[in-house]
Design a protein around this motif. Structure first.
Motif, PDB file in Angstrom:
ATOM      1  N   GLN A  50       0.811  -1.214   0.000  1.00  0.00           N
ATOM      2  CA  GLN A  50       0.000   0.000   0.000  1.00  0.00           C
ATOM      3  C   GLN A  50       0.847   1.269   0.000  1.00  0.00           C
ATOM      4  OE1 GLN A  50      -2.757  -0.441  -0.901  1.00  0.00           O
ATOM      5  NE2 GLN A  50      -4.209  -1.450   0.440  1.00  0.00           N
ATOM      6  N   THR A  51       2.115   1.153  -0.363  1.00  0.00           N
ATOM      7  CA  THR A  51       2.970   2.338  -0.314  1.00  0.00           C
ATOM      8  C   THR A  51       2.574   3.391  -1.337  1.00  0.00           C
ATOM      9  OG1 THR A  51       4.576   1.176  -1.720  1.00  0.00           O
ATOM     10  CG2 THR A  51       4.959   1.131   0.667  1.00  0.00           C
ATOM     11  N   ASP A  52       1.980   2.991  -2.453  1.00  0.00           N
ATOM     12  CA  ASP A  52       1.516   3.964  -3.450  1.00  0.00           C
ATOM     13  C   ASP A  52       0.121   4.490  -3.117  1.00  0.00           C
ATOM     14  OD1 ASP A  52       3.866   3.571  -4.800  1.00  0.00           O
ATOM     15  OD2 ASP A  52       3.012   2.376  -6.407  1.00  0.00           O
ATOM     16  N   ALA A  53      -0.787   3.600  -2.762  1.00  0.00           N
ATOM     17  CA  ALA A  53      -2.181   4.000  -2.549  1.00  0.00           C
ATOM     18  C   ALA A  53      -2.394   4.678  -1.204  1.00  0.00           C
ATOM     19  CB  ALA A  53      -3.095   2.780  -2.659  1.00  0.00           C
ATOM     20  N   GLY A  54      -1.718   4.215  -0.174  1.00  0.00           N
ATOM     21  CA  GLY A  54      -1.986   4.669   1.180  1.00  0.00           C
ATOM     22  C   GLY A  54      -1.929   6.168   1.391  1.00  0.00           C
ATOM     23  N   PRO A  55      -0.897   6.875   0.915  1.00  0.00           N
ATOM     24  CA  PRO A  55      -0.791   8.304   1.202  1.00  0.00           C
ATOM     25  C   PRO A  55      -1.919   9.163   0.631  1.00  0.00           C
ATOM     26  CG  PRO A  55       1.361   7.423   0.588  1.00  0.00           C
ATOM     27  CD  PRO A  55       0.354   6.338   0.311  1.00  0.00           C
ATOM     28  N   PHE A  56      -2.657   8.655  -0.344  1.00  0.00           N
ATOM     29  CA  PHE A  56      -3.768   9.410  -0.910  1.00  0.00           C
ATOM     30  C   PHE A  56      -5.017   9.340  -0.032  1.00  0.00           C
ATOM     31  CE2 PHE A  56      -1.089   8.799  -4.568  1.00  0.00           C
ATOM     32  CZ  PHE A  56      -1.283   9.923  -5.346  1.00  0.00           C
ATOM     33  N   GLY A  57      -5.131   8.293   0.778  1.00  0.00           N
ATOM     34  CA  GLY A  57      -6.385   8.065   1.467  1.00  0.00           C
ATOM     35  C   GLY A  57      -7.424   7.466   0.542  1.00  0.00           C
ATOM     36  N   PHE A  58      -8.545   7.022   1.113  1.00  0.00           N
ATOM     37  CA  PHE A  58      -9.592   6.358   0.332  1.00  0.00           C
ATOM     38  C   PHE A  58     -10.384   7.405  -0.440  1.00  0.00           C
ATOM     39  CE2 PHE A  58     -13.761   4.104   0.013  1.00  0.00           C
ATOM     40  CZ  PHE A  58     -13.313   3.067  -0.786  1.00  0.00           C
ATOM     41  N   HIS A  59     -10.376   7.299  -1.765  1.00  0.00           N
ATOM     42  CA  HIS A  59     -11.013   8.316  -2.586  1.00  0.00           C
ATOM     43  C   HIS A  59     -11.261   7.778  -3.985  1.00  0.00           C
ATOM     44  CE1 HIS A  59      -6.959   8.512  -4.210  1.00  0.00           C
ATOM     45  NE2 HIS A  59      -7.489   9.106  -5.275  1.00  0.00           N
ATOM     46  N   LEU A  60     -12.136   8.476  -4.700  1.00  0.00           N
ATOM     47  CA  LEU A  60     -12.368   8.274  -6.127  1.00  0.00           C
ATOM     48  C   LEU A  60     -12.046   9.586  -6.829  1.00  0.00           C
ATOM     49  CD1 LEU A  60     -15.313   6.466  -7.849  1.00  0.00           C
ATOM     50  CD2 LEU A  60     -14.665   8.757  -8.597  1.00  0.00           C
ATOM     51  N   THR A  61     -11.120   9.555  -7.768  1.00  0.00           N
ATOM     52  CA  THR A  61     -10.649  10.774  -8.420  1.00  0.00           C
ATOM     53  C   THR A  61     -11.687  11.330  -9.396  1.00  0.00           C
ATOM     54  OG1 THR A  61      -8.331  10.101  -8.242  1.00  0.00           O
ATOM     55  CG2 THR A  61      -8.866  11.755  -9.915  1.00  0.00           C
ATOM     56  N   VAL A  62     -12.011  12.588  -9.207  1.00  0.00           N
ATOM     57  CA  VAL A  62     -12.825  13.344 -10.157  1.00  0.00           C
ATOM     58  C   VAL A  62     -11.915  14.277 -10.962  1.00  0.00           C
ATOM     59  CG1 VAL A  62     -14.763  14.951 -10.425  1.00  0.00           C
ATOM     60  CG2 VAL A  62     -14.834  13.179  -8.637  1.00  0.00           C
ATOM     61  N   VAL A  63     -11.068  15.020 -10.273  1.00  0.00           N
ATOM     62  CA  VAL A  63     -10.028  15.847 -10.899  1.00  0.00           C
ATOM     63  C   VAL A  63      -8.684  15.400 -10.347  1.00  0.00           C
ATOM     64  CG1 VAL A  63      -9.098  18.182 -11.173  1.00  0.00           C
ATOM     65  CG2 VAL A  63     -11.575  17.815 -11.222  1.00  0.00           C
ATOM     66  N   GLU A  64      -7.727  15.168 -11.240  1.00  0.00           N
ATOM     67  CA  GLU A  64      -6.424  14.600 -10.874  1.00  0.00           C
ATOM     68  C   GLU A  64      -5.682  15.435  -9.840  1.00  0.00           C
ATOM     69  OE1 GLU A  64      -5.763  11.798 -12.284  1.00  0.00           O
ATOM     70  OE2 GLU A  64      -6.701  11.777 -14.270  1.00  0.00           O
TER      71      GLU A  64
END
Length: 232
Positions: A50-64
């Motif tokens: 999860q080293t790539d995904a984790g820092p973003f937090g749980f989300h669905l991207t609308v705008v990059e």
């Protein structure tokens, strides 16, 4: 390659902290972006997955997650609010047909969903209006390497700083990245059990995120709710 210290903004769909979907996704990633704290992950996952995904937090991207000048924050937030205010109070910001997809040669596991027409309108409006605040794109290096080379992707990159979105938008929550385990079928079984209650979703709020210069993790900057119906 984008400067690691660059201030970044993004617009995401992010469930509220007390929603079961948020608790499920946050547990998988091991990071609660709303509370800004690490959380325990289930036994079937390893921290290095999860080293790539984790820092973003749980989300669905609308705008990059675009780079920007921090002096523009008041304008970015005002523009994002204005865009959401253009949607009707009962706008159908929904997603359906949730399923597990696997991308990047097996490294990226996502909950992939299909957007309602209105959510696609919202994505298009926000992306086009906020693109003027972009100082660098997370796709610059990939495009330079020859990826995203179709004519429409090149045109998008030049105009909107991203080759993704619009009529080929693939809304998704990243669940695991980068997976390097040896039993993908077991991982699929575990993830499918967890997403089963969340294959359809509806939102009334979009969320403006930021990553401050020099920080490693994203955070919530502002909630962008649909305008409440007027009385009468």
């Amino acid at each position: 390659m984008p400067d690691a210290a660059t201030t970044r903004f993004a617009v995401y769909l992010c469930p509220a902290a007390d929603e079961a979907l948020y608790r499920m996704g946050t547990g998988l990633l091991g990071f609660d972006v709303r509370a800004q704290r690490q959380v325990p992950m289930p036994d079937f996952l390893r921290p290095e997955w999860q080293t790539d995904a984790g820092p973003f937090g749980f989300h669905l991207t609308v705008v990059e997650g675009f780079g920007t000048d921090p002096a523009w924050w008041p304008d970015i937030e005002a523009e994002a609010r204005a865009c959401v205010s253009c949607l009707s109070p009962d706008a159908d910001l929904s997603l359906t047909n949730g399923r597990i997809d696997v991308w990047d040669g097996g490294e990226t596991w996502v909950l992939r969903l299909d957007p309602s027409p209105t959510l696609l309108v919202a994505q298009t409006l926000l992306l086009t209006r906020l693109s003027r605040f972009v100082t660098d794109s997370p796709f610059t290096e990939q495009v330079a390497q020859g990826l995203w080379g179709q004519p429409h992707e090149t045109a998008r990159m030049q105009l909107l700083h991203t080759p993704r979105g619009l009529d080929t938008w693939q809304p998704h929550f990243t669940l695991v990245q980068p997976y390097s385990g040896k039993d993908p079928q077991a991982l699929r079984r575990e993830l499918e059990k967890r997403i089963e209650p969340f294959t359809s979703q509806t939102y009334t709020v979009l969320t403006l995120f930021e990553k401050r210069g020099g920080e490693t993790h994203w955070r919530v900057r502002a909630e962008l709710p649909l305008t409440a119906p007027s009385g009468g």
